[in-house]
Scaffold this motif. Structure first.
Motif, short mmCIF file in Angstrom:
data_model
loop_
_atom_site.label_atom_id
_atom_site.label_comp_id
_atom_site.label_asym_id
_atom_site.label_seq_id
_atom_site.Cartn_x
_atom_site.Cartn_y
_atom_site.Cartn_z
N SER A 30 0.82 -1.21 0.00
CA SER A 30 0.00 0.00 0.00
C SER A 30 0.86 1.26 0.00
N SER A 81 2.04 1.65 -3.42
CA SER A 81 0.92 2.03 -4.28
C SER A 81 0.64 3.53 -4.22
N THR A 82 0.74 4.11 -3.01
CA THR A 82 0.47 5.55 -2.88
C THR A 82 1.49 6.38 -3.65
N TYR A 126 -4.68 -1.29 0.76
CA TYR A 126 -5.27 -1.69 -0.52
C TYR A 126 -5.28 -3.21 -0.57
N THR A 151 -6.02 3.46 -6.93
CA THR A 151 -5.72 4.12 -5.66
C THR A 151 -6.76 5.20 -5.39
N ASP A 181 -4.76 7.17 0.47
CA ASP A 181 -3.35 7.55 0.33
C ASP A 181 -2.90 8.50 1.44
#
Length: 268
Positions: A44, A47-48, A233, A239, A244
């Motif tokens: 995660s 991913s952000t 996530y 996203t 985030d």
């Protein structure tokens, strides 16, 4: 508003400067009970920064695994669309209540102090020691972790096993004298509060989440100011700015705590 806050946090972290000239990347150990979402948290974070769902840390999605899916120590560098960032999130075998299951307190402690090589495969019945092949006898500052992040699932915090708590106490007491910062990431917040499930922005006004945080603080002994509720996530394909921001706020605190400890360590 969330989009602007997210971009400000990202820019600050992308410009982050490590406090020691001989350390290019700060290591942060991510530990946790099996199923709490430690590997998902690592994914995660990435991913952000990348604006897409990533999966470098392999996650068990079956929901039926009774033992840790992560078997090896693996350091994952945090990456943004602008390149590699000076942080490693190190994934370790999950902690389990049984005496001879999951990572052992000694494995976690030695990993924090930099004695364990990357990709070492854990043996619950035989914790690593100074005679092990993958033991680093004289670790450098770059080998050591300067913050321990413990991932806890909000939906199971009230059922934390006493044996598991004992393992955590051993770890906490052993690294306390070295003043290694200890942070809790509380995941699955949307599964315990309908208000938060409907709108993740209401996470800090939710009485249910605050109760879970207090329970976590009481059980583990980490102050409320060091507990960060987030949503990982898991099954999303895109996203979300609100998710985030929560992850980036927590990560910003974590890396600054780790960097402060590195600075103190290097000055001695």
């Amino acid at each position: 508003m969330e989009a602007q806050q997210k971009e400000e946090l990202k820019k600050r972290l992308e410009k982050f400067s490590v406090s020691h000239p001989n350390v290019k990347c700060i290591k942060i150990l991510v530990a946790g009970q099996i199923g709490a979402g430690k590997s998902s948290f690592i994914n995660s974070v990435n991913s952000t920064f990348q604006g897409r769902i990533t999966s470098a840390a392999v996650v068990d999605s079956s929901g039926v695994c009774s033992h840790s899916f992560t078997q090896q120590l693996k350091a994952h560098q945090v990456r943004s669309v602008k390149g590699d960032l000076p942080f490693y999130l190190t994934d370790i075998m999950g902690l389990e209540p049984e005496a001879l299951a999951g990572s052992q307190p000694e494995d976690v402690i030695k990993t924090i102090y930099g004695h364990v090589k990357d990709e070492y495969k854990f043996k619950p019945e035989d914790p690593i020691n100074d005679k092990s092949q993958d033991y680093i006898s004289d670790p450098s500052l770059s080998d050591k972790a300067f913050c321990m992040v413990y991932v806890v699932a909000a939906d199971t915090v009230q059922y934390m096993n006493e044996q598991l708590n004992e393992k955590l106490k051993i770890i906490r007491h052993r690294i306390r004298d070295s003043r290694i910062p200890q942070v809790i990431i509380m995941t699955k917040v949307d599964e315990v509060c309908p208000l938060v499930k409907e709108d993740i922005r209401k996470i800090y006004i939710s009485k249910k989440i605050k109760e879970k945080m207090q329970l976590c603080s009481d059980n583990i002994g980490v102050p409320m100011c060091s507990i960060f509720p987030v949503k990982n996530y898991c099954d999303e394909i895109n996203t979300d700015d609100n998710v985030d921001v929560l992850i980036l706020k927590a990560f910003d605190q974590i890396v600054n705590l780790a960097n402060d400890r590195l600075r103190e360590s290097a000055s001695k």
